[in-house]
Write a protein that holds these residues in place. Structure first.
Motif, PDB file in Angstrom:
ATOM      1  N   PHE A   1     -16.749  16.325  -1.360  1.00  0.00           N
ATOM      2  CA  PHE A   1     -16.578  15.274  -1.781  1.00  0.00           C
ATOM      3  C   PHE A   1     -16.134  14.089  -0.885  1.00  0.00           C
ATOM      4  O   PHE A   1     -16.237  13.069  -0.918  1.00  0.00           O
ATOM      5  N   GLY A   2     -15.613  14.437   0.423  1.00  0.00           N
ATOM      6  CA  GLY A   2     -14.733  13.924   1.812  1.00  0.00           C
ATOM      7  C   GLY A   2     -13.657  14.247   1.562  1.00  0.00           C
ATOM      8  O   GLY A   2     -12.521  15.184   0.769  1.00  0.00           O
ATOM      9  N   ILE A   3     -13.228  12.949   0.772  1.00  0.00           N
ATOM     10  CA  ILE A   3     -11.365  13.110   1.771  1.00  0.00           C
ATOM     11  C   ILE A   3     -10.696  13.441  -0.377  1.00  0.00           C
ATOM     12  O   ILE A   3     -11.244  12.165  -0.583  1.00  0.00           O
ATOM     13  N   LYS A   4     -10.252  14.528  -0.802  1.00  0.00           N
ATOM     14  CA  LYS A   4      -9.116  14.421  -1.513  1.00  0.00           C
ATOM     15  C   LYS A   4      -8.322  14.177  -1.997  1.00  0.00           C
ATOM     16  O   LYS A   4      -7.500  14.852  -1.465  1.00  0.00           O
ATOM     17  N   ILE A   5      -8.186  13.190  -2.202  1.00  0.00           N
ATOM     18  CA  ILE A   5      -5.972  12.936  -2.497  1.00  0.00           C
ATOM     19  C   ILE A   5      -5.241  13.954  -3.602  1.00  0.00           C
ATOM     20  O   ILE A   5      -6.051  14.220  -4.428  1.00  0.00           O
ATOM     21  N   ILE A   6      -4.290  14.107  -2.960  1.00  0.00           N
ATOM     22  CA  ILE A   6      -4.158  15.024  -3.616  1.00  0.00           C
ATOM     23  C   ILE A   6      -1.975  14.323  -4.093  1.00  0.00           C
ATOM     24  O   ILE A   6      -1.183  14.243  -3.576  1.00  0.00           O
ATOM     25  N   PRO A   7      -2.192  14.143  -5.400  1.00  0.00           N
ATOM     26  CA  PRO A   7      -0.689  13.845  -6.477  1.00  0.00           C
ATOM     27  C   PRO A   7      -0.256  14.680  -5.841  1.00  0.00           C
ATOM     28  O   PRO A   7       0.273  15.966  -5.562  1.00  0.00           O
TER      29      PRO A   7
ATOM     30  N   PHE B   1       0.876  -0.785  -0.595  1.00  0.00           N
ATOM     31  CA  PHE B   1      -0.302   0.116  -0.097  1.00  0.00           C
ATOM     32  C   PHE B   1       1.020   1.283  -0.152  1.00  0.00           C
ATOM     33  O   PHE B   1       1.845   1.024  -0.202  1.00  0.00           O
ATOM     34  N   ASP B   2       0.037   2.377  -0.514  1.00  0.00           N
ATOM     35  CA  ASP B   2       0.720   4.140  -0.634  1.00  0.00           C
ATOM     36  C   ASP B   2       1.472   4.119   1.224  1.00  0.00           C
ATOM     37  O   ASP B   2      -0.476   4.623   1.659  1.00  0.00           O
ATOM     38  N   SER B   3       2.309   4.195   1.698  1.00  0.00           N
ATOM     39  CA  SER B   3       2.504   4.436   3.635  1.00  0.00           C
ATOM     40  C   SER B   3       2.130   5.620   3.191  1.00  0.00           C
ATOM     41  O   SER B   3       1.670   6.509   4.669  1.00  0.00           O
ATOM     42  N   ASN B   4       2.396   6.428   2.728  1.00  0.00           N
ATOM     43  CA  ASN B   4       2.043   8.673   2.822  1.00  0.00           C
ATOM     44  C   ASN B   4       1.702   8.793   1.836  1.00  0.00           C
ATOM     45  O   ASN B   4       1.496   8.685   0.296  1.00  0.00           O
ATOM     46  N   ILE B   5       0.444   9.356   2.196  1.00  0.00           N
ATOM     47  CA  ILE B   5      -0.795   9.682   1.039  1.00  0.00           C
ATOM     48  C   ILE B   5      -1.245  11.495   1.358  1.00  0.00           C
ATOM     49  O   ILE B   5      -1.619  11.639   2.912  1.00  0.00           O
ATOM     50  N   THR B   6      -0.992  12.280   0.605  1.00  0.00           N
ATOM     51  CA  THR B   6      -1.288  13.330  -0.042  1.00  0.00           C
ATOM     52  C   THR B   6      -3.128  13.674   0.462  1.00  0.00           C
ATOM     53  O   THR B   6      -3.371  13.279  -0.778  1.00  0.00           O
ATOM     54  N   PHE B   7      -3.547  14.580   1.063  1.00  0.00           N
ATOM     55  CA  PHE B   7      -5.279  15.154   0.700  1.00  0.00           C
ATOM     56  C   PHE B   7      -5.522  16.195   1.641  1.00  0.00           C
ATOM     57  O   PHE B   7      -5.049  16.572   1.533  1.00  0.00           O
ATOM     58  N   ASP B   8      -6.947  16.652   0.753  1.00  0.00           N
ATOM     59  CA  ASP B   8      -7.115  17.779   1.677  1.00  0.00           C
ATOM     60  C   ASP B   8      -8.455  17.276   1.939  1.00  0.00           C
ATOM     61  O   ASP B   8      -9.743  16.225   1.357  1.00  0.00           O
ATOM     62  N   VAL B   9      -8.875  17.933   2.715  1.00  0.00           N
ATOM     63  CA  VAL B   9     -10.673  17.827   2.601  1.00  0.00           C
ATOM     64  C   VAL B   9     -11.846  18.802   1.866  1.00  0.00           C
ATOM     65  O   VAL B   9     -11.948  19.847   2.120  1.00  0.00           O
ATOM     66  N   ASP B  10     -12.331  17.808   1.130  1.00  0.00           N
ATOM     67  CA  ASP B  10     -13.537  18.507   0.081  1.00  0.00           C
ATOM     68  C   ASP B  10     -14.970  18.395   0.894  1.00  0.00           C
ATOM     69  O   ASP B  10     -15.604  17.268   0.797  1.00  0.00           O
ATOM     70  N   PRO B  11     -15.271  19.935   1.011  1.00  0.00           N
ATOM     71  CA  PRO B  11     -17.069  19.789   1.515  1.00  0.00           C
ATOM     72  C   PRO B  11     -18.113  19.164   0.747  1.00  0.00           C
ATOM     73  O   PRO B  11     -18.990  18.414   1.034  1.00  0.00           O
TER      74      PRO B  11
END
Length: 242
Positions: free
Chosen positions: A230-236, A218-228
């Motif tokens: 959408f919930g969690i938004k993964i950011i490459p 699995f990806d051990s480091n995940i960058t994200f933000d919170v989109d009202p």
């Protein structure tokens, strides 16, 4: 309690977010004991709520103990974060309890009883839920002794062995590091959340310290933000640095 599930019976359940599922190699191992650590504002509650939403969409019954808001407040926060869970709450698939009761002031003596009361409830009501979430555990153990905290996690571990998913959020400053180290050893999944600035952009980073039961890497480091919406938004990372 029911029969103990074998390791071979571990399966993955979706988080309700396809991008996050992909980063986690398919979803969250079920059953398992997962701890989400993070300071205020790092998104640990939203991550827990994402897991709750995925469990509900997977037809699992969820019980939540919130120590940071009222029951209504917690449900509103989930809806505002992009998780439409009101129907699940109305139909009894989602149950939310709050330690913040109107007119009730918890004394130090009574507060010390909260972990034991909670663990007793978890044991007695195990037939009525598939997933048990505590957000945040730190407030539950403000006046607890280390042995009382470990007793709670021992019982949580036993509940997981009976085929349940237990998710707990914690603030790192409220629990001593040596105790956190022992907690990390007892759990199946340990996520550490932090705020960061990448390429001048404020983001949240989820570091997965451990995740037993994941079938592949699995990806051990995940960058994200919170989109009202959408919930969690993964950011490459490449996009975050742009």
């Amino acid at each position: 309690m029911g029969e103990i599930m074998s390791v071979n019976e571990i399966r993955l359940i979706s988080t309700g977010n396809e991008e996050l599922d992909a980063r986690l190699a398919g979803g969250i191992p079920f059953p398992s004991l997962i701890v989400i650590e993070g300071d205020h504002g790092t998104g640990k509650s939203v991550v827990a709520q994402q897991f709750i939403f995925g469990a509900l969409k997977s037809s699992l019954k969820v019980v939540v103990i919130t120590t940071e808001s009222t029951t209504l407040g917690y449900i509103k926060r989930m809806e505002q974060a992009g998780f439409p869970i009101l129907d699940y709450y109305i139909t009894g698939k989602l149950t939310v309890y709050s330690t913040q009761l109107p007119g009730v002031k918890w004394t130090k003596e009574y507060s010390r009883l909260l972990p034991a009361i909670t663990s007793n409830y978890m044991v007695l009501r195990i037939k009525y839920y598939d997933v048990f979430v505590i957000d945040s555990f730190s407030h539950l153990v403000t006046y607890s002794q280390p042995n009382e905290v470990l007793d709670f996690f021992t019982i949580a571990r036993q509940i997981v062995d009976k085929g349940r998913l237990v998710i707990i959020t914690v603030h790192p400053q409220t629990i001593k590091e040596d105790l956190l180290t022992r907690i990390r050893a007892m759990c199946d999944g340990y996520f550490v959340l932090k705020n960061a600035v990448v390429g001048g952009r404020f983001v949240k980073i989820m570091n997965i310290v451990k995740l037993k039961g994941a079938p592949t890497v699995f990806d051990s480091n995940i960058t994200f933000d919170v989109d009202p919406a959408f919930g969690i938004k993964i950011i490459p990372i490449a996009l975050a640095k742009a």
